[in-house]
Design an enzyme around this catalytic site. Structure first.
Site, PDB file in Angstrom:
ATOM      1  N   GLY A   1       0.806  -1.225   0.000  1.00 21.11           N
ATOM      2  CA  GLY A   1       0.000   0.000   0.000  1.00 21.11           C
ATOM      3  C   GLY A   1       0.837   1.273   0.000  1.00 21.11           C
ATOM      4  O   GLY A   1       1.860   1.383  -0.683  1.00 21.11           O
TER       5      GLY A   1
ATOM      6  N   ASN B   1       3.834   5.244   9.175  1.00 25.65           N
ATOM      7  CA  ASN B   1       2.769   4.961   8.210  1.00 25.65           C
ATOM      8  C   ASN B   1       1.816   3.858   8.687  1.00 25.65           C
ATOM      9  O   ASN B   1       0.642   3.848   8.319  1.00 25.65           O
ATOM     10  CB  ASN B   1       3.412   4.543   6.876  1.00 25.65           C
ATOM     11  N   ALA B   2       2.307   2.940   9.526  1.00 24.51           N
ATOM     12  CA  ALA B   2       1.479   1.788   9.936  1.00 24.51           C
ATOM     13  C   ALA B   2       0.184   2.271  10.570  1.00 24.51           C
ATOM     14  O   ALA B   2       0.173   3.194  11.388  1.00 24.51           O
ATOM     15  CB  ALA B   2       2.241   0.911  10.923  1.00 24.51           C
TER      16      ALA B   2
ATOM     17  N   TYR C   1     -11.342   5.242  14.596  1.00 25.75           N
ATOM     18  CA  TYR C   1     -10.272   5.553  13.635  1.00 25.75           C
ATOM     19  C   TYR C   1     -10.074   7.071  13.563  1.00 25.75           C
ATOM     20  O   TYR C   1      -8.951   7.568  13.616  1.00 25.75           O
ATOM     21  CB  TYR C   1     -10.642   4.971  12.263  1.00 25.75           C
TER      22      TYR C   1
HETATM   23  P1  NDP Z   1      -2.876  -1.019   4.142  1.00 24.71           P
HETATM   24  O1  NDP Z   1      -3.779  -1.726   5.097  1.00 24.71           O
HETATM   25  O2  NDP Z   1      -2.998  -1.307   2.690  1.00 24.71           O
HETATM   26  O3  NDP Z   1      -1.348  -1.223   4.582  1.00 24.71           O
HETATM   27  C1  NDP Z   1      -0.960  -0.944   5.897  1.00 24.71           C
HETATM   28  C2  NDP Z   1       0.268  -1.754   6.232  1.00 24.71           C
HETATM   29  O4  NDP Z   1       0.598  -1.473   7.601  1.00 24.71           O
HETATM   30  C3  NDP Z   1      -0.020  -3.249   6.119  1.00 24.71           C
HETATM   31  O5  NDP Z   1       1.069  -3.932   5.543  1.00 24.71           O
HETATM   32  C4  NDP Z   1      -0.231  -3.637   7.574  1.00 24.71           C
HETATM   33  O6  NDP Z   1       0.069  -4.972   7.878  1.00 24.71           O
HETATM   34  C5  NDP Z   1       0.745  -2.718   8.273  1.00 24.71           C
HETATM   35  N1  NDP Z   1       0.428  -2.611   9.682  1.00 24.71           N
HETATM   36  C6  NDP Z   1      -0.805  -2.574  10.251  1.00 24.71           C
HETATM   37  N2  NDP Z   1      -0.700  -2.505  11.573  1.00 24.71           N
HETATM   38  C7  NDP Z   1       0.616  -2.519  11.859  1.00 24.71           C
HETATM   39  C8  NDP Z   1       1.342  -2.496  13.061  1.00 24.71           C
HETATM   40  N3  NDP Z   1       0.724  -2.464  14.239  1.00 24.71           N
HETATM   41  N4  NDP Z   1       2.698  -2.517  13.021  1.00 24.71           N
HETATM   42  C9  NDP Z   1       3.332  -2.574  11.824  1.00 24.71           C
HETATM   43  N5  NDP Z   1       2.688  -2.593  10.644  1.00 24.71           N
HETATM   44  C10 NDP Z   1       1.340  -2.587  10.660  1.00 24.71           C
HETATM   45  O7  NDP Z   1      -3.106   0.516   4.421  1.00 24.71           O
HETATM   46  P2  NDP Z   1      -2.773   1.815   3.536  1.00 24.71           P
HETATM   47  O8  NDP Z   1      -1.520   1.625   2.793  1.00 24.71           O
HETATM   48  O9  NDP Z   1      -3.998   2.202   2.837  1.00 24.71           O
HETATM   49  O10 NDP Z   1      -2.575   2.868   4.731  1.00 24.71           O
HETATM   50  C11 NDP Z   1      -1.315   3.275   5.222  1.00 24.71           C
HETATM   51  C12 NDP Z   1      -1.555   4.409   6.216  1.00 24.71           C
HETATM   52  O11 NDP Z   1      -2.248   5.475   5.561  1.00 24.71           O
HETATM   53  C13 NDP Z   1      -2.419   4.004   7.404  1.00 24.71           C
HETATM   54  O12 NDP Z   1      -1.950   4.646   8.573  1.00 24.71           O
HETATM   55  C14 NDP Z   1      -3.786   4.531   7.031  1.00 24.71           C
HETATM   56  O13 NDP Z   1      -4.582   4.786   8.157  1.00 24.71           O
HETATM   57  C15 NDP Z   1      -3.413   5.786   6.292  1.00 24.71           C
HETATM   58  N6  NDP Z   1      -4.454   6.273   5.401  1.00 24.71           N
HETATM   59  C16 NDP Z   1      -4.888   5.509   4.339  1.00 24.71           C
HETATM   60  C17 NDP Z   1      -5.884   5.995   3.504  1.00 24.71           C
HETATM   61  C18 NDP Z   1      -6.417   5.237   2.337  1.00 24.71           C
HETATM   62  O14 NDP Z   1      -7.372   5.728   1.710  1.00 24.71           O
HETATM   63  N7  NDP Z   1      -5.881   4.069   1.984  1.00 24.71           N
HETATM   64  C19 NDP Z   1      -6.486   7.319   3.723  1.00 24.71           C
HETATM   65  C20 NDP Z   1      -5.938   8.031   4.863  1.00 24.71           C
HETATM   66  C21 NDP Z   1      -4.961   7.511   5.655  1.00 24.71           C
HETATM   67  P3  NDP Z   1      -1.101  -6.062   7.923  1.00 24.71           P
HETATM   68  O15 NDP Z   1      -1.313  -6.492   6.525  1.00 24.71           O
HETATM   69  O16 NDP Z   1      -0.549  -7.155   8.776  1.00 24.71           O
HETATM   70  O17 NDP Z   1      -2.309  -5.405   8.514  1.00 24.71           O
END
Ligand code: NDP
Length: 260
Positions: free
Chosen positions: A19, A93-94, A164
């Protein structure tokens, strides 16, 4: 064993496996950074990210574990210093989304805690730890930076995912707080608020939000792409935005512009 600091700058990206995090890793690799990629899982998606980073000429190291587990933060930082001898940038970013969107009146304490522990508590304490290491590692602090990926939901209300929204709103303040604390050391702290970005996180609402985008919920009528955020991170860490810290940047196609 701690290495002498290497020439290439080093960034830690949390949730870097896929992502938005993956795109941030790619853009930082293109900008000349080596990377410590943190995520929970090691799988084919992580392998793809590692291959993409390496094809861009960067070295990458993986640190597996949840940012919510505060007891891991020292080991995460140690891994960066042991491997690269330096740490220039942290990208928080997580993050996780609510499991089931639903009524605010039905939010459980368990789920509230899960979201807050990862998105806010984990990020706050990781930032605290990394900031402390940056200040005490004996290397020039000037020009380093910390980036917090929050969300339009830091400001914009979505009642079906209240916990959230609260976590992201807290992240907004986290970025501002650290920007003031770290300004004297020349460490810039920036918040990026992505809008509707096409990733696995938004797969469940692709149709619903897609219709809203077509209707013009954001003046720029398209889904955001992970690269929109990745490029923004690359710009922020370049130092090309002078005399700024504590700023929040909406990468959202204009979603947050108030309109009548
Ligand atoms: P994704 O769910 O596609 O990717 C997030 C990644 O972070 C996954 O690989 C996930 O692993 C990992 N992750 C989750 N929890 C943890 C943790 N506790 N420690 C380490 N890694 C973790 O999300 P996005 O790429 O869409 O989002 C990235 C960030 O951007 C997030 O913070 C999200 O809230 C924010 N965001 C996204 C938006 C969107 O429209 N997509 C809009 C606004 C903000 P796993 O697969 O195991 O869960």
């Amino acid at each position: 064993m701690t290495h002498a600091p290497q020439q290439r700058r080093v960034a830690v990206v949390t949730g870097g496996r896929r992502g938005i995090g993956r795109s941030i890793c790619y853009h930082l690799a293109e900008a000349g950074f080596d990377l410590l990629i943190n995520d929970i899982l090691t799988d084919a998606a992580l392998d793809e990210t590692l291959a993409g980073v390496r094809s861009r000429g960067a070295t990458a190291q993986v640190f597996s574990g949840s940012v919510a587990d505060v007891s891991l933060h020292k080991r995460l930082a140690d891994t960066a210093y042991d491997h690269f001898g330096r740490l220039d940038v942290l990208v928080n970013n997580a993050g996780i989304q609510v499991r089931n969107r639903g009524d605010l009146l039905d939010v459980t304490t368990e789920h509230f805690d899960e979201i807050l522990n990862t998105n806010l508590r984990g990020t706050f304490f990781l930032t605290q730890h990394i900031a402390g290491r940056m200040l005490s590692d004996g290397q020039p602090t000037e020009g380093r930076s910390i980036i917090v990926i929050s969300s339009s939901n830091a400001i914009m209300v979505s009642t079906e995912k209240g916990e959230y929204c609260i976590s992201k709103s807290g992240l907004s303040m986290t970025a501002k707080l650290f920007s003031v604390r770290l300004a004297e050391a020349g460490i810039g702290v920036f918040e990026i608020r992505p809008g509707l970005i096409r990733t696995d996180m938004t797969a469940a609402v692709r149709e619903q939000y897609g219709a809203l985008i077509e209707e013009g919920i954001s003046p720029i009528r398209r889904w955001g792409e992970p690269a929109d955020v990745g490029r923004t991170v690359k710009t922020l860490v370049s130092g090309d935005i002078p005399f700024a810290t504590g700023i929040s940047i909406n990468i959202d196609g204009g979603l947050m512009v108030p309109r009548l």
